[in-house]
Design an enzyme around this catalytic site. Structure first.
Site, PDB file in Angstrom:
ATOM      1  N   CYS A  92     -67.793  -2.356  -3.857  1.00  0.00           N
ATOM      2  CA  CYS A  92     -66.997  -3.240  -4.762  1.00  0.00           C
ATOM      3  C   CYS A  92     -65.401  -2.711  -4.397  1.00  0.00           C
ATOM      4  O   CYS A  92     -65.314  -2.225  -3.446  1.00  0.00           O
ATOM      5  CB  CYS A  92     -67.071  -3.163  -6.198  1.00  0.00           C
ATOM      6  SG  CYS A  92     -66.741  -1.608  -6.948  1.00  0.00           S
ATOM      7  N   ARG A  93     -64.505  -2.938  -5.070  1.00  0.00           N
ATOM      8  CA  ARG A  93     -63.174  -2.661  -4.726  1.00  0.00           C
ATOM      9  C   ARG A  93     -63.097  -1.053  -5.201  1.00  0.00           C
ATOM     10  O   ARG A  93     -62.800  -0.465  -4.246  1.00  0.00           O
ATOM     11  CB  ARG A  93     -62.087  -3.371  -5.653  1.00  0.00           C
ATOM     12  CG  ARG A  93     -60.803  -3.005  -5.303  1.00  0.00           C
ATOM     13  CD  ARG A  93     -59.550  -3.315  -6.229  1.00  0.00           C
ATOM     14  NE  ARG A  93     -59.918  -3.286  -7.650  1.00  0.00           N
ATOM     15  CZ  ARG A  93     -59.225  -2.109  -8.070  1.00  0.00           C
ATOM     16  NH1 ARG A  93     -58.886  -1.155  -7.300  1.00  0.00           N
ATOM     17  NH2 ARG A  93     -59.614  -1.796  -9.392  1.00  0.00           N
TER      18      ARG A  93
END
Length: 132
Positions: A92-93
């Site tokens: 994810c980020r």
């Protein structure tokens, strides 16, 4: 008991395995790597890792059986059984959503699930290649 999102992420990280972006870069040399980016589509479109598949965190459990490595199977249960022993890498980020996603996939019976510590931002910070 009320828990913050940070507390949930810490609990998830205590139950999963994280790997570094450097380890992921080595693993990606295997062209059969199952790499799932759990960011939202608009985040993914801004930049992603080659060969990653975008299944947003909110839909992961419902779409994991559609991953290209198992798409030949006609039903979700058979596809999940095919993925059960394969290493699955989640990004994810920042590493929070992927940790929560990794815990969920473990609860679904997948045995070799890994979250990428620091997420896509760490990948960029380390200077690894991205696609746009």
């Amino acid at each position: 008991m009320v828990k913050t999102s940070q507390e949930l992420v810490l609990e998830a990280k205590a139950q999963i395995t994280e790997i570094s972006v450097a380890q992921l870069a080595e693993i990606l040399n295997d062209h059969h790597t199952v790499l799932i980016d759990v960011r939202e589509p608009d985040e993914y479109q801004q930049g992603y890792i080659d060969r990653s598949v975008n299944f947003p965190r909110g839909m992961l459990e419902m779409k994991i059986h559609q991953h290209p490595s198992v798409v030949a199977h006609c039903d979700a249960k058979t596809a999940l059984e095919d993925l059960a022993d394969k290493p699955v890498y989640l990004m994810c980020r920042s590493g929070a959503r992927s940790a929560l996603a990794a815990l969920t996939l473990k609860q679904m019976g997948l045995k070799n699930v890994f979250s990428i510590a620091g997420g896509f931002q760490s990948w960029i910070d380390a200077g690894f290649k991205i696609e746009t």
